[in-house]
Design a protein around this motif. Structure first.
Motif, PDB file in Angstrom:
ATOM      1  N   HIS A 107     -48.920  11.523 -43.351  1.00  0.00           N
ATOM      2  CA  HIS A 107     -48.932  11.519 -44.812  1.00  0.00           C
ATOM      3  C   HIS A 107     -47.754  12.296 -45.375  1.00  0.00           C
ATOM      4  CE1 HIS A 107     -50.099  13.084 -48.846  1.00  0.00           C
ATOM      5  NE2 HIS A 107     -50.361  11.808 -49.022  1.00  0.00           N
TER       6      HIS A 107
ATOM      7  N   ILE B 137     -54.387  15.419 -46.831  1.00  0.00           N
ATOM      8  CA  ILE B 137     -53.911  14.533 -47.893  1.00  0.00           C
ATOM      9  C   ILE B 137     -54.446  15.096 -49.196  1.00  0.00           C
ATOM     10  CG2 ILE B 137     -53.964  12.172 -48.785  1.00  0.00           C
ATOM     11  CD1 ILE B 137     -54.553  11.296 -45.858  1.00  0.00           C
TER      12      ILE B 137
ATOM     13  N   ASN C  44     -45.193  10.742 -48.013  1.00  0.00           N
ATOM     14  CA  ASN C  44     -45.394  11.169 -49.403  1.00  0.00           C
ATOM     15  C   ASN C  44     -44.262  12.016 -49.965  1.00  0.00           C
ATOM     16  OD1 ASN C  44     -47.421  11.498 -51.765  1.00  0.00           O
ATOM     17  ND2 ASN C  44     -46.798  13.603 -51.309  1.00  0.00           N
TER      18      ASN C  44
ATOM     19  N   ALA D 284     -53.224   5.999 -45.106  1.00  0.00           N
ATOM     20  CA  ALA D 284     -53.467   7.444 -45.142  1.00  0.00           C
ATOM     21  C   ALA D 284     -54.664   7.757 -46.043  1.00  0.00           C
ATOM     22  CB  ALA D 284     -52.218   8.188 -45.611  1.00  0.00           C
ATOM     23  N   HIS D 285     -54.488   7.654 -47.339  1.00  0.00           N
ATOM     24  CA  HIS D 285     -55.537   8.053 -48.291  1.00  0.00           C
ATOM     25  C   HIS D 285     -56.862   7.329 -48.045  1.00  0.00           C
ATOM     26  CE1 HIS D 285     -53.286  10.466 -51.366  1.00  0.00           C
ATOM     27  NE2 HIS D 285     -52.257   9.911 -50.729  1.00  0.00           N
TER      28      HIS D 285
ATOM     29  N   THR E 194     -58.930  15.720 -50.254  1.00  0.00           N
ATOM     30  CA  THR E 194     -58.654  14.285 -50.095  1.00  0.00           C
ATOM     31  C   THR E 194     -59.573  13.440 -50.966  1.00  0.00           C
ATOM     32  OG1 THR E 194     -57.848  14.601 -47.844  1.00  0.00           O
ATOM     33  CG2 THR E 194     -58.533  12.381 -48.450  1.00  0.00           C
TER      34      THR E 194
END
Length: 851
Positions: free
Chosen positions: A698, A849, A702, A511-512, A543
């Motif tokens: 995400h 994100i 998360n 994701a990140h 992000t």
């Protein structure tokens, strides 16, 4: 020549510190006004050319922002509305852009300019959402465009140069250290994780740019290299430095920054470890009972005065009090995690252990078992025989009357397999205080839709060397006695693996890290006028900055991730190894489910897929969200690309895609699996994947962290002892006091406090969150068809919300609530329930994100 006065309304936010207006900046800016240094605007015509440059629109007369001195601004830093009056005549035509110059001392955040009653046109809206620094900070004019949307080929000719030059400014020249007012988006390797100046133990390999350590690119800062190692970028000072370069518009809002300062405070714990240890009793690194852990949520932990004094050495006392949200000594108690709100011990059941593979915080790892016993893909020349040792005899009596072959044929066996990911690092990991295994868990899908664990395999490298293969031990379920205690430990080792894989690969890498190059390339290659920029931009909000903070505070050598997850100093290396098998198209939810064997294509089922585990909350809700995003993206893109030729002829789109493959994900550029970006279908699929990862994927990975892992016994992140051998003192302790033995095996008291602090911060929705189906600015485009498509998307998400609530009420879907009575809401969009409060809601899909 007909002349008119056009009234403009400007909305901006003055420079501020935290929540309060910066009085010094305000005073200096008022002085600037008195000295005649003001904020100027010039409209740029979209239809009539500049006599001095036939390729540019004609510039209107300079107009100035009015009432800066006399306007009363709010005590709390917020939006302020100003007027500006333009002299307009017919020779200027319809404005398509404007130039702004800030002659003040300080920057301000320009939200919008609205022109009222433009002759023959009416209202024109400019959505800006950008920090404007004083003119001396730029060597070019700041230009903003109307909220109309244009492909490069349909852009008014007199705006094309402005469009092209703006992209050049955003790319920069690739040199020098970047400053806060720079707007440059550029790429760099992950060479900012190590700190070799502190010694060899803090050196870390550069990730990206090599076959050994491939990785997505990050945003470039241009900081100089360290003196010790010229390949490593120098670090900003700890314990707290948030002044990390990312383009100013990519940084947090003032509200979000206030929220995240709490997160920064938590990070100080790693620097103050000796003082933290003094908080505890006669066994300073251990919990003695589960009640000791529960006390963390009952407010009995307090910050002693001497520790507050220590903190005040690195954080101003007034800020410290604000961050702790208290005037006294107690630390605000940790909220009660959802997993223990209804039942303090239901997390220990086998059903819950298995259910969390489908509806917990890492629901993307389980896969269909298609061969038995399972085999390893590791190179046998290096690692020897790494195949599973789980036999038919281990599991056949627990198959509810099936044979292994029947269970395989009927798609009843599943596996959570972290073996191959962990083994290459296991000797090095276990050379530290960590004592971990590589794990495989085999499960049976039962008739009621739940999963039953059948066997757990714990593997260690052969003591004579890795080339001799693995030493495997098999454990099967037991409820009572020493066998039951050993089984509980075996499950804990599985979760330790899963937590590390979740944090480093499922969450951070997929994701990140994977999304950051898309954010960079979109700003470098797609104009703000471009329809794909307008589509994707909300999904990159914050992000780059949260990633920069993560590299500074979490992922760095000796940082919080290395302190709290089992791979420790090898965490990012493991993440890099996982990137070797990363494929963009496999990040699509349907493709992922098919790859893992969880779904098969079937046109008779919703979304064209038949789930082999029907009661799989992440997949069921996720497919609804995926399909809604896909439909929204197709409807939107169809407004601008009428044919595949128009896709192929879009020069900005093609440059964007080329740069993403060759630069942003440059270590994967030679792979043939990238979409070619030649058709509307490929545009739709690619944008759907990007939005899915940045929003729903995400969110699912998360925001379940604190609900499930906020109670560390349920989701331990480190193991400190191996399973004890019969006859050892540890085995005797396990038999006489299994709870104490369990607590001594999993994450220590200090690491628990640090870990809970971290995931509490990471699991919170910001109070200014913008959720899927919402836009930060309602007038983000003037295109009617695009707005209709977006409205349709919002309505679809509301339907999905209702469906999720109905599913959670259906007692037939046992995996949606489970023994712990935690309803699955991680993919509940929160569109219709948005309140702007944020917090530990356990539901809601932010657009981006952002934490």
């Amino acid at each position: 020549m007909s002349q008119h006065k056009i009234k403009g309304v400007v909305v901006l936010i003055k420079k501020n510190v935290l929540d309060f207006t910066d009085l010094k900046a305000s005073f200096l800016d008022r002085v600037s006004e008195l000295l005649g240094k003001r904020v100027s605007f010039q409209l740029i015509s979209a239809v009539n050319c500049d006599p001095a440059d036939k390729q540019r629109g004609k510039l209107g007369k300079v107009a100035y922002l009015e009432e800066w001195i006399t306007k009363v601004t709010p005590l709390l830093a917020g939006e302020t509305v100003f007027n500006v009056t333009f002299d307009w005549d017919e020779s200027e035509g319809v404005p398509g852009a404007f130039i702004i110059k800030n002659y003040h001392h300080s920057q301000f955040y320009l939200k919008s300019l609205t022109l009222e009653d433009v002759p023959k046109t009416g209202r024109i809206q400019f959505i800006c959402n950008s920090w404007v620094y004083p003119t001396h900070c730029y060597n070019y004019d700041r230009v903003f465009f109307t909220n109309q949307t244009y492909l490069p080929s349909t852009t008014p000719k007199l705006l094309i140069k402005y469009r092209e030059e703006e992209l050049v400014h955003l790319r920069g020249d690739g040199t020098g250290e970047l400053k806060e007012w720079d707007r440059v988006h550029d790429y760099a390797f992950y060479n900012d994780l190590g700190d070799p100046e502190k010694g060899a133990n803090y050196a870390r390999p550069v990730l990206g740019g090599s076959k050994e350590y491939p990785y997505p690119r990050r945003g470039r800062t241009g900081r100089p290299p360290t003196k010790t190692d010229p390949t490593t970028e120098s670090r900003l000072p700890l314990p707290i430095s948030l002044d990390i370069y990312v383009p100013r518009d990519e940084r947090f809002s003032r509200v979000k920054l206030s929220d995240v300062l709490v997160f920064a405070l938590k990070s100080v714990i790693q620097v103050l470890a000796p003082e933290i240890k003094e908080l505890y009793n006669s066994t300073p690194n251990e919990f003695d009972t589960f009640q000791d852990v529960l006390n963390l949520y009952e407010g009995v932990i307090k910050w002693p005065k001497d520790l507050l004094d220590k903190l005040s050495d690195v954080i101003p006392l007034e800020m410290l009090k604000a961050l702790l949200r208290t005037e006294g000594e107690p630390i605000t108690k940790f909220p009660m995690p959802q997993v223990i709100q209804e039942d303090k011990f239901a997390w220990r059941t086998d059903e819950e252990f298995a259910r969390e593979m489908l509806a917990g915080m890492n629901p993307v790892a389980i896969r269909l078992l298609q061969e038995f016993p399972t085999t390893s893909k590791l190179d046998p020349k290096i690692y020897g025989n790494q195949n599973s040792s789980i036999t038919r005899e281990h599991i056949e009596k627990k198959l509810n009357g099936l044979t292994v072959d029947m269970a395989l044929k009927n798609n009843k066996l599943f596996i959570l397999d972290h073996h191959d990911t962990v083994v290459p690092y296991l000797n090095r990991i276990n050379s530290t205080t960590t004592k971990a295994y590589a794990t495989r868990t085999v499960l049976l899908l039962q008739d009621d839709g739940t999963l039953k664990p059948l066997a757990i395999e714990l593997s260690l490298p052969h003591p004579d060397g890795e080339k001799y293969g693995a030493v495997n031990k098999i454990y099967t379920p037991a409820e009572n006695g020493i066998e039951g205690s050993v089984w509980q430990l075996a499950k804990a080792y599985v979760v330790v693996n899963d937590q590390g894989i979740h944090q480093l690969i499922s969450h951070w890498l997929n994701a990140h890290a994977a999304i950051e190059p898309f954010a960079i390339a979109t700003n470098r290659q797609l104009s703000v006028l471009h329809p794909i920029h307008k589509l994707l931009h909300p999904h990159f909000r914050d992000t780059m900055y949260i990633n920069a903070l993560a590299r500074q505070l979490l992922l760095t050598a000796g940082g919080l991730i290395e302190l709290t997850v089992f791979p420790a100093r090898f965490s990012m290396e493991m993440s890099s190894a996982a990137y070797k098998s990363w494929v963009l198209t496999e990040q699509a939810l349907p493709a992922d489910l098919i790859k893992r064997g969880i779904a098969v294509q079937d046109s008779n089922h919703p979304h064209g897929l038949r789930l082999l585990i029907e009661d799989y909350p992440y997949a069921v809700d996720g497919l609804d969200i995926w399909s809604a995003i896909e439909e929204r993206v197709h409807d939107y893109c169809s407004c601008y690309y009428s044919t595949d030729d128009s896709v192929q002829g879009d020069l900005e789109l093609q440059s964007w895609w080329t740069e993403l493959r060759n630069e942003g994900h440059g270590d994967k550029k030679d792979e043939l699996c990238w979409p070619k970006m030649q058709t509307l279908h490929e545009v739709t699929q690619t944008c759907t994947i990007i939005i899915w990862i940045a929003s729903a994927y995400h969110a699912a990975l998360n925001f379940g962290q604190f609900p499930y892992a906020g109670y560390l016994p349920n989701r331990p992140t480190i193991s400190r002892r191996f399973i004890p051998e019969p006859g050892s003192p540890e085995y005797d302790e396990l038999e006489s006091n299994p709870d104490l033995a369990y607590l001594k095996t999993i994450t220590s008291q200090l690491q628990t406090l640090v870990g809970i602090s971290l995931i509490e911060a990471l699991s919170r929705h910001a109070s200014d969150e913008v959720y899927l189906g919402q836009r930060h600015t309602l007038e983000w485009t003037s295109d009617t068809e695009s707005l209709k498509a977006f409205k349709k998307f919002g309505e679809k998400l509301i339907q999905i919300e209702n469906q999720i609530l109905d599913r959670n009420k259906n007692k037939g879907w046992k995996n949606r609530i489970g023994p712990v009575k935690v309803p699955y809401t991680l993919l509940y969009p929160n569109t219709s329930d948005y309140t702007g409060v944020g917090g530990l809601t356990g539901r809601g899909i932010p657009n981006s994100i952002s934490i």
